[in-house]
Motif scaffolding. Sequence first.
Motif, PDB file in Angstrom:
ATOM      1  N   TYR A   1      14.016 -15.657 -28.553  1.00 52.89           N
ATOM      2  CA  TYR A   1      13.981 -14.448 -28.520  1.00 52.89           C
ATOM      3  C   TYR A   1      14.121 -13.747 -29.920  1.00 52.89           C
ATOM      4  O   TYR A   1      13.547 -12.959 -30.224  1.00 52.89           O
ATOM      5  CB  TYR A   1      14.756 -13.560 -27.485  1.00 52.89           C
ATOM      6  CG  TYR A   1      14.497 -14.210 -25.921  1.00 52.89           C
ATOM      7  CD1 TYR A   1      13.299 -14.621 -25.673  1.00 52.89           C
ATOM      8  CD2 TYR A   1      15.464 -14.378 -25.196  1.00 52.89           C
ATOM      9  CE1 TYR A   1      13.089 -15.108 -24.434  1.00 52.89           C
ATOM     10  CE2 TYR A   1      15.425 -14.924 -23.886  1.00 52.89           C
ATOM     11  CZ  TYR A   1      13.999 -15.242 -23.420  1.00 52.89           C
ATOM     12  OH  TYR A   1      13.827 -15.847 -22.408  1.00 52.89           O
TER      13      TYR A   1
ATOM     14  N   ILE B   1      11.652 -13.983 -16.186  1.00 54.44           N
ATOM     15  CA  ILE B   1      11.369 -14.970 -17.142  1.00 54.44           C
ATOM     16  C   ILE B   1      12.046 -16.250 -16.897  1.00 54.44           C
ATOM     17  O   ILE B   1      13.164 -16.427 -17.179  1.00 54.44           O
ATOM     18  CB  ILE B   1      11.363 -14.703 -18.705  1.00 54.44           C
ATOM     19  CG1 ILE B   1      10.517 -13.593 -19.228  1.00 54.44           C
ATOM     20  CG2 ILE B   1      10.797 -15.996 -19.566  1.00 54.44           C
ATOM     21  CD1 ILE B   1      10.736 -12.971 -20.325  1.00 54.44           C
TER      22      ILE B   1
ATOM     23  N   PRO C   1       7.104  -9.665 -24.456  1.00 61.01           N
ATOM     24  CA  PRO C   1       6.701  -8.766 -25.882  1.00 61.01           C
ATOM     25  C   PRO C   1       6.700  -7.497 -25.804  1.00 61.01           C
ATOM     26  O   PRO C   1       7.164  -6.771 -26.955  1.00 61.01           O
ATOM     27  CB  PRO C   1       5.267  -9.158 -26.060  1.00 61.01           C
ATOM     28  CG  PRO C   1       4.811 -10.228 -25.156  1.00 61.01           C
ATOM     29  CD  PRO C   1       5.930 -10.106 -23.690  1.00 61.01           C
TER      30      PRO C   1
ATOM     31  N   GLY D   1       3.808 -13.117 -21.769  1.00 61.86           N
ATOM     32  CA  GLY D   1       2.595 -12.270 -22.160  1.00 61.86           C
ATOM     33  C   GLY D   1       2.704 -11.095 -21.619  1.00 61.86           C
ATOM     34  O   GLY D   1       1.733 -10.152 -21.679  1.00 61.86           O
TER      35      GLY D   1
ATOM     36  N   THR E   1       9.443  -5.916 -24.733  1.00 59.09           N
ATOM     37  CA  THR E   1      11.008  -5.738 -24.896  1.00 59.09           C
ATOM     38  C   THR E   1      11.225  -5.888 -26.472  1.00 59.09           C
ATOM     39  O   THR E   1      11.926  -4.918 -27.090  1.00 59.09           O
ATOM     40  CB  THR E   1      11.727  -6.793 -24.129  1.00 59.09           C
ATOM     41  OG1 THR E   1      11.467  -6.824 -22.982  1.00 59.09           O
ATOM     42  CG2 THR E   1      13.238  -6.907 -24.552  1.00 59.09           C
TER      43      THR E   1
ATOM     44  N   GLN F   1      22.970  -9.823 -28.993  1.00 66.05           N
ATOM     45  CA  GLN F   1      21.773 -10.715 -28.026  1.00 66.05           C
ATOM     46  C   GLN F   1      22.754 -11.087 -26.930  1.00 66.05           C
ATOM     47  O   GLN F   1      24.000 -11.716 -26.998  1.00 66.05           O
ATOM     48  CB  GLN F   1      21.364 -12.046 -28.610  1.00 66.05           C
ATOM     49  CG  GLN F   1      20.132 -12.524 -27.998  1.00 66.05           C
ATOM     50  CD  GLN F   1      18.985 -11.955 -27.693  1.00 66.05           C
ATOM     51  OE1 GLN F   1      18.430 -10.938 -28.424  1.00 66.05           O
ATOM     52  NE2 GLN F   1      18.414 -11.823 -26.486  1.00 66.05           N
TER      53      GLN F   1
HETATM   54  N1  LIG Z   1      21.115  -7.570 -25.953  1.00 67.90           N
HETATM   55  C1  LIG Z   1      20.022  -8.014 -25.212  1.00 67.90           C
HETATM   56  N2  LIG Z   1      19.856  -9.226 -24.501  1.00 67.90           N
HETATM   57  C2  LIG Z   1      18.951  -9.284 -24.031  1.00 67.90           C
HETATM   58  C3  LIG Z   1      17.663  -8.449 -23.607  1.00 67.90           C
HETATM   59  C4  LIG Z   1      17.766  -7.166 -24.267  1.00 67.90           C
HETATM   60  O1  LIG Z   1      17.084  -6.288 -24.116  1.00 67.90           O
HETATM   61  N3  LIG Z   1      19.030  -7.125 -25.030  1.00 67.90           N
HETATM   62  N4  LIG Z   1      16.726  -9.072 -22.754  1.00 67.90           N
HETATM   63  C5  LIG Z   1      16.497 -10.465 -22.681  1.00 67.90           C
HETATM   64  C6  LIG Z   1      15.776 -11.436 -23.864  1.00 67.90           C
HETATM   65  N5  LIG Z   1      14.972 -10.656 -24.581  1.00 67.90           N
HETATM   66  C7  LIG Z   1      15.360  -9.946 -25.678  1.00 67.90           C
HETATM   67  O2  LIG Z   1      16.422  -9.771 -26.077  1.00 67.90           O
HETATM   68  C8  LIG Z   1      13.473 -11.353 -24.702  1.00 67.90           C
HETATM   69  C9  LIG Z   1      12.848 -11.743 -23.562  1.00 67.90           C
HETATM   70  C10 LIG Z   1      11.920 -12.327 -23.607  1.00 67.90           C
HETATM   71  C11 LIG Z   1      11.019 -12.193 -24.533  1.00 67.90           C
HETATM   72  C12 LIG Z   1       9.698 -12.606 -24.635  1.00 67.90           C
HETATM   73  O3  LIG Z   1       8.661 -12.257 -25.235  1.00 67.90           O
HETATM   74  N6  LIG Z   1       9.397 -13.710 -23.802  1.00 67.90           N
HETATM   75  C13 LIG Z   1       8.043 -14.491 -23.978  1.00 67.90           C
HETATM   76  C14 LIG Z   1       8.056 -15.637 -23.629  1.00 67.90           C
HETATM   77  C15 LIG Z   1       8.870 -16.623 -24.653  1.00 67.90           C
HETATM   78  C16 LIG Z   1       9.183 -18.028 -24.550  1.00 67.90           C
HETATM   79  O4  LIG Z   1       8.259 -18.772 -24.792  1.00 67.90           O
HETATM   80  O5  LIG Z   1      10.097 -18.339 -23.914  1.00 67.90           O
HETATM   81  C17 LIG Z   1       7.154 -13.639 -23.078  1.00 67.90           C
HETATM   82  O6  LIG Z   1       7.697 -13.250 -21.866  1.00 67.90           O
HETATM   83  O7  LIG Z   1       5.816 -13.689 -23.120  1.00 67.90           O
HETATM   84  C18 LIG Z   1      11.360 -11.268 -25.399  1.00 67.90           C
HETATM   85  C19 LIG Z   1      12.528 -10.867 -25.408  1.00 67.90           C
HETATM   86  C20 LIG Z   1      17.802 -11.077 -22.438  1.00 67.90           C
HETATM   87  N7  LIG Z   1      18.948 -10.483 -23.298  1.00 67.90           N
END
Ligand SMILES: Nc1nc2c(c(=O)[nH]1)N[C@@H](CN(C=O)c1ccc(C(=O)N[C@@H](CCC(=O)O)C(=O)O)cc1)CN2
Length: 337
Positions: free
Chosen positions: A89, A275, A314, A310, A316, A137
């Motif tokens: 991420y 996810i 993205p 997807g 977020t 994070q």
């Molecule tokens: N402080 C924070 N921690 C976390 C958050 C947050 O908003 N603030 N959210 C999630 C993790 N996250 C961002 O931090 C996040 C999760 C997923 C994706 C993403 O684009 N995933 C892809 C797949 C990626 C892969 O191959 O594994 C998708 O869904 O297409 C981006 C950001 C928890 N922690």
Amino acid sequence: MALTGFLVRGLHCYRKNSCLKTNSVCFLQTFSPIFQLEEYGKLLSGSDIAEKIQTSLCDQVQKFKLHHSCFTPQLAIVQVGARKDSNTYIRMKMKAAEKIGIIATHFCLPSTTNQTELLKTISHLNLNPSVHGIIVQMPLDSANMIDSTLITDSVIPNKDVDGLNTINQGKLAVGDLASGFLPCTPNGCMELIRRTGILIEGSKAVVVGRSKIVGTPTAELLKWHNATVTICHSKTKNLPEVIADADILVVGIGQPNMVKGDWIKPGAVVIDCGINSLPDTKRSTGYRLVGDVDFEKARKRASWITPVPGGVGPMTVTMLMKNTVFAALKSTLGNKV
Ligand SMILES: Nc1nc2c(c(=O)[nH]1)N[C@@H](CN(C=O)c1ccc(C(=O)N[C@@H](CCC(=O)O)C(=O)O)cc1)CN2
């Protein structure tokens, strides 16, 4: 496709013009309803929408730089430990920041870091005037006990681009959606829902999950956009019946394929924030990502549905970038923003 599903889609699509990945909504409105008789819900692509928003953020940053040459938004990303998913991420955040013209700095602390050391790092970043936004994070991957609420609350509210600080969450709770920062996943969900064209006001929304990062703030946002919101959690009785009433369904519980396709109301908008990684020997990676909703079955009933990957992910990342640009503008222009 059942006639009810077809009618619901017709109504839903008629309500409002929308800006979408495909021109399918305009198409549906303009031409014969026969084209609405498709069997599957339309894919609400977070990747495509995120890319468009990032391009527009990049333009905004470039334009602003013409008048304020020293303007460069800066984001500090603080990580404790080295969880594989967090690494992914953070890489995505660094890449998006570079594309937009944001300087993103990754502060990678070892898993031996204790609470006092982490607070000290955040305090330095709070005091650094060239840093506009700070994100810690989650989850923290520390060998020590760290109070994550204390950590998110230690980020000063005007640099809290993650929107997880109690001050910013409080603003959201009382309906002040403008003066603070909205948390990234919920804000991304709202952006996705808006782009379907569904009328949020007066709709029945069901949010499954009550986490601080996803469920609770998403429910707040839907409520302040005048949806009638039901929040479900592990103690909710008759979950399938509650979900069956949802015009808008948002799921964030971290349980793969937990919401079954036949629970979905025909024509509902389905936003899947899960996810989850499942072992898959057929893939070179050895795993595949799935959401909290049984996508293949749910898409046969939904009018719009987000994929995993997807979808929400993205968005977020993109909302974090949007908040960072906003934080930098606020710090440059003060109250004029
Ligand atoms: N402080 C924070 N921690 C976390 C958050 C947050 O908003 N603030 N959210 C999630 C993790 N996250 C961002 O931090 C996040 C999760 C997923 C994706 C993403 O684009 N995933 C892809 C797949 C990626 C892969 O191959 O594994 C998708 O869904 O297409 C981006 C950001 C928890 N922690």
